[in-house]
Write a protein that holds these residues in place. Structure first.
Motif, PDB file in Angstrom:
ATOM      1  N   ASP A 104      66.464  34.108 -10.834  1.00  0.00           N
ATOM      2  CA  ASP A 104      66.232  35.267  -9.959  1.00  0.00           C
ATOM      3  C   ASP A 104      66.732  36.555 -10.605  1.00  0.00           C
ATOM      4  O   ASP A 104      66.082  37.597 -10.539  1.00  0.00           O
ATOM      5  CB  ASP A 104      66.957  35.081  -8.613  1.00  0.00           C
ATOM      6  N   GLU A 105      67.916  36.470 -11.221  1.00  0.00           N
ATOM      7  CA  GLU A 105      68.480  37.667 -11.862  1.00  0.00           C
ATOM      8  C   GLU A 105      67.599  38.115 -13.027  1.00  0.00           C
ATOM      9  O   GLU A 105      67.365  39.308 -13.217  1.00  0.00           O
ATOM     10  CB  GLU A 105      69.901  37.385 -12.360  1.00  0.00           C
ATOM     11  N   LEU A 106      67.098  37.152 -13.773  1.00  0.00           N
ATOM     12  CA  LEU A 106      66.236  37.538 -14.899  1.00  0.00           C
ATOM     13  C   LEU A 106      64.873  38.030 -14.412  1.00  0.00           C
ATOM     14  O   LEU A 106      64.270  38.907 -15.032  1.00  0.00           O
ATOM     15  CB  LEU A 106      66.100  36.393 -15.908  1.00  0.00           C
ATOM     16  N   ASP A 107      64.401  37.507 -13.281  1.00  0.00           N
ATOM     17  CA  ASP A 107      63.164  38.039 -12.708  1.00  0.00           C
ATOM     18  C   ASP A 107      63.343  39.506 -12.304  1.00  0.00           C
ATOM     19  O   ASP A 107      62.452  40.332 -12.509  1.00  0.00           O
ATOM     20  CB  ASP A 107      62.721  37.214 -11.489  1.00  0.00           C
ATOM     21  N   SER A 108      64.495  39.824 -11.719  1.00  0.00           N
ATOM     22  CA  SER A 108      64.765  41.224 -11.361  1.00  0.00           C
ATOM     23  C   SER A 108      64.844  42.085 -12.613  1.00  0.00           C
ATOM     24  O   SER A 108      64.396  43.243 -12.612  1.00  0.00           O
ATOM     25  CB  SER A 108      66.098  41.368 -10.623  1.00  0.00           C
ATOM     26  N   MET A 109      65.418  41.521 -13.670  1.00  0.00           N
ATOM     27  CA  MET A 109      65.482  42.254 -14.950  1.00  0.00           C
ATOM     28  C   MET A 109      64.068  42.587 -15.432  1.00  0.00           C
ATOM     29  O   MET A 109      63.791  43.707 -15.859  1.00  0.00           O
ATOM     30  CB  MET A 109      66.209  41.389 -15.988  1.00  0.00           C
ATOM     31  N   PHE A 116      60.278  50.377 -16.975  1.00  0.00           N
ATOM     32  CA  PHE A 116      60.649  51.205 -18.133  1.00  0.00           C
ATOM     33  C   PHE A 116      59.498  51.342 -19.140  1.00  0.00           C
ATOM     34  O   PHE A 116      59.324  52.378 -19.752  1.00  0.00           O
ATOM     35  CB  PHE A 116      61.843  50.591 -18.887  1.00  0.00           C
ATOM     36  N   PHE A 117      58.759  50.251 -19.347  1.00  0.00           N
ATOM     37  CA  PHE A 117      57.756  50.247 -20.424  1.00  0.00           C
ATOM     38  C   PHE A 117      56.324  50.498 -19.937  1.00  0.00           C
ATOM     39  O   PHE A 117      55.409  50.573 -20.752  1.00  0.00           O
ATOM     40  CB  PHE A 117      57.831  48.931 -21.219  1.00  0.00           C
ATOM     41  N   SER A 118      56.137  50.663 -18.631  1.00  0.00           N
ATOM     42  CA  SER A 118      54.780  50.825 -18.110  1.00  0.00           C
ATOM     43  C   SER A 118      54.049  52.069 -18.634  1.00  0.00           C
ATOM     44  O   SER A 118      52.827  52.038 -18.761  1.00  0.00           O
ATOM     45  CB  SER A 118      54.784  50.816 -16.577  1.00  0.00           C
ATOM     46  N   PRO A 119      54.740  53.176 -18.968  1.00  0.00           N
ATOM     47  CA  PRO A 119      53.972  54.344 -19.450  1.00  0.00           C
ATOM     48  C   PRO A 119      53.125  54.072 -20.684  1.00  0.00           C
ATOM     49  O   PRO A 119      52.159  54.790 -20.936  1.00  0.00           O
ATOM     50  CB  PRO A 119      55.062  55.389 -19.737  1.00  0.00           C
ATOM     51  N   ILE A 120      53.466  53.050 -21.503  1.00  0.00           N
ATOM     52  CA  ILE A 120      52.584  52.720 -22.637  1.00  0.00           C
ATOM     53  C   ILE A 120      51.900  51.368 -22.405  1.00  0.00           C
ATOM     54  O   ILE A 120      51.436  50.724 -23.347  1.00  0.00           O
ATOM     55  CB  ILE A 120      53.331  52.738 -23.999  1.00  0.00           C
ATOM     56  N   ALA A 138      69.219  44.661 -17.479  1.00  0.00           N
ATOM     57  CA  ALA A 138      67.900  45.243 -17.788  1.00  0.00           C
ATOM     58  C   ALA A 138      68.054  46.438 -18.732  1.00  0.00           C
ATOM     59  O   ALA A 138      67.267  46.612 -19.670  1.00  0.00           O
ATOM     60  CB  ALA A 138      67.201  45.678 -16.509  1.00  0.00           C
ATOM     61  N   GLU A 139      69.081  47.252 -18.497  1.00  0.00           N
ATOM     62  CA  GLU A 139      69.302  48.422 -19.356  1.00  0.00           C
ATOM     63  C   GLU A 139      69.666  47.981 -20.773  1.00  0.00           C
ATOM     64  O   GLU A 139      69.206  48.552 -21.760  1.00  0.00           O
ATOM     65  CB  GLU A 139      70.420  49.292 -18.771  1.00  0.00           C
ATOM     66  N   GLN A 140      70.497  46.951 -20.846  1.00  0.00           N
ATOM     67  CA  GLN A 140      70.913  46.447 -22.154  1.00  0.00           C
ATOM     68  C   GLN A 140      69.709  45.888 -22.928  1.00  0.00           C
ATOM     69  O   GLN A 140      69.516  46.184 -24.108  1.00  0.00           O
ATOM     70  CB  GLN A 140      71.984  45.363 -21.957  1.00  0.00           C
ATOM     71  N   VAL A 141      68.888  45.099 -22.252  1.00  0.00           N
ATOM     72  CA  VAL A 141      67.718  44.514 -22.918  1.00  0.00           C
ATOM     73  C   VAL A 141      66.700  45.611 -23.271  1.00  0.00           C
ATOM     74  O   VAL A 141      66.133  45.613 -24.364  1.00  0.00           O
ATOM     75  CB  VAL A 141      67.076  43.408 -22.043  1.00  0.00           C
ATOM     76  N   ALA A 142      66.509  46.590 -22.383  1.00  0.00           N
ATOM     77  CA  ALA A 142      65.562  47.687 -22.671  1.00  0.00           C
ATOM     78  C   ALA A 142      65.994  48.435 -23.929  1.00  0.00           C
ATOM     79  O   ALA A 142      65.175  48.788 -24.774  1.00  0.00           O
ATOM     80  CB  ALA A 142      65.483  48.644 -21.485  1.00  0.00           C
TER      81      ALA A 142
END
Ligand SMILES: [Zn+2]
Length: 288
Positions: free
Chosen positions: A62-67, A74-78, A163-167
């Motif tokens: 669940d936590e990774l799904d939220s991530m 974050f990446f949708s603009p491209i 999510a911020e760390q992975v982004a």
């Protein structure tokens, strides 16, 4: 979609907007206007360490799904999205999640994880507890251009959320540098932006990590008297550093930039999106 998912999305959307509005001197972009749409979905392989007591994974699905929801935002603009395609628990061996320098070096331990668990031509993310002498994990610059180096190691010992760390590390994987580079001095007026800092001109000069030896004699004096602030940010993500650039201008970095070291990450700039899109289009890592 369940009610709690809607709530999560909604709450996140509001936080995202508010924090970006307050933190960005420069606009961080959330729309795809004038940006290339690369239209790729990456299947992420998650290798998750277990904790020391209950031998349970340090993140739940669940936590990774939220991530993933946050990463996709974050990446949708491209037009880049991610799917969690494998959730591999590195079972029954807590030591795998703690990368220290004993009995073998950190580099050898990370290599061992990669050899044991990572699949080639995929983005592999290792969710670890701790990595010695690293601050919020590590990854390879332009890892997406290689067949087996699109690897990200995260650690729970970090002020960013996962999510911020992975982004941030996906940014490196897709060809971005940190906004700060302690080896060079980027000027606030942007005149040397192509050769200093992250080499991208719409990310303002970021002095993070620079030593006080760069300060003028007058500033050194004030620092000695405790009259100049040399810390970079306050607890609530306000930029408070008072040393000026060599032209005598105050720095105004984007505290919310995902490639910064500040724990307030909420977006990329257009220049960063363009460079990531270019790098992605050059790569042949598997995607769906
Ligand atoms: Zn970095």
């Amino acid at each position: 979609m369940q009610k709690n998912q809607i709530l999560l999305k909604f709450t996140f959307g509001i936080c995202f907007l508010i924090s970006c509005l307050f933190l960005s001197a420069q606009p961080l972009h959330h729309t795809n206007q004038n940006l290339p749409c690369v239209n790729k979905n990456y299947n992420l392989l998650a290798h998750v360490a277990v904790d020391s007591s209950g031998r349970t994974p340090i993140y739940s699905t669940d936590e990774l799904d939220s991530m993933i929801v946050k990463l996709n935002d974050f990446f949708s603009p491209i037009c880049v999205s991610f799917t969690l395609c494998e959730f591999n628990i590195m079972e029954n061996d807590y030591s795998l999640g703690r990368v220290v320098s004993e009995p073998i070096t950190k580099e050898d331990q990370l290599l061992e994880l990669k050899t044991r668990f990572a699949l080639r031509r995929r983005i592999n993310i290792f969710f670890l507890d701790y990595i010695i002498s690293e601050d919020c994990g590590l990854s390879n610059f332009e890892g997406i251009l290689t067949t087996n180096d699109a690897i990200i190691y995260t650690e729970t010992d970090c002020r960013d959320d996962i999510a911020e760390q992975v982004a941030h590390h996906l940014g490196h994987t897709f060809g971005l540098l940190n906004t700060h580079d302690p080896e060079t001095i980027e000027l606030v007026d942007g005149s040397n932006c192509t050769t200093t800092g992250d080499l991208i001109c719409d990310t303002p000069a970021d002095p993070f990590g620079q030593g006080i030896s760069n300060a003028t004699a007058e500033e050194q004096e004030l620092i000695a008297q405790g009259l100049l602030v040399t810390r970079f940010s306050s607890q609530d993500c306000e930029f408070i550093y008072e040393i000026k650039d060599p032209n005598g201008e105050y720095y105004q970095p984007d505290m919310g930039n995902i490639m910064s070291a500040y724990p307030c990450k909420c977006g990329f700039t257009k220049g960063q999106y363009r460079l990531m899109a270019e790098t992605i289009l050059k790569s042949n890592i598997r995607h769906f």
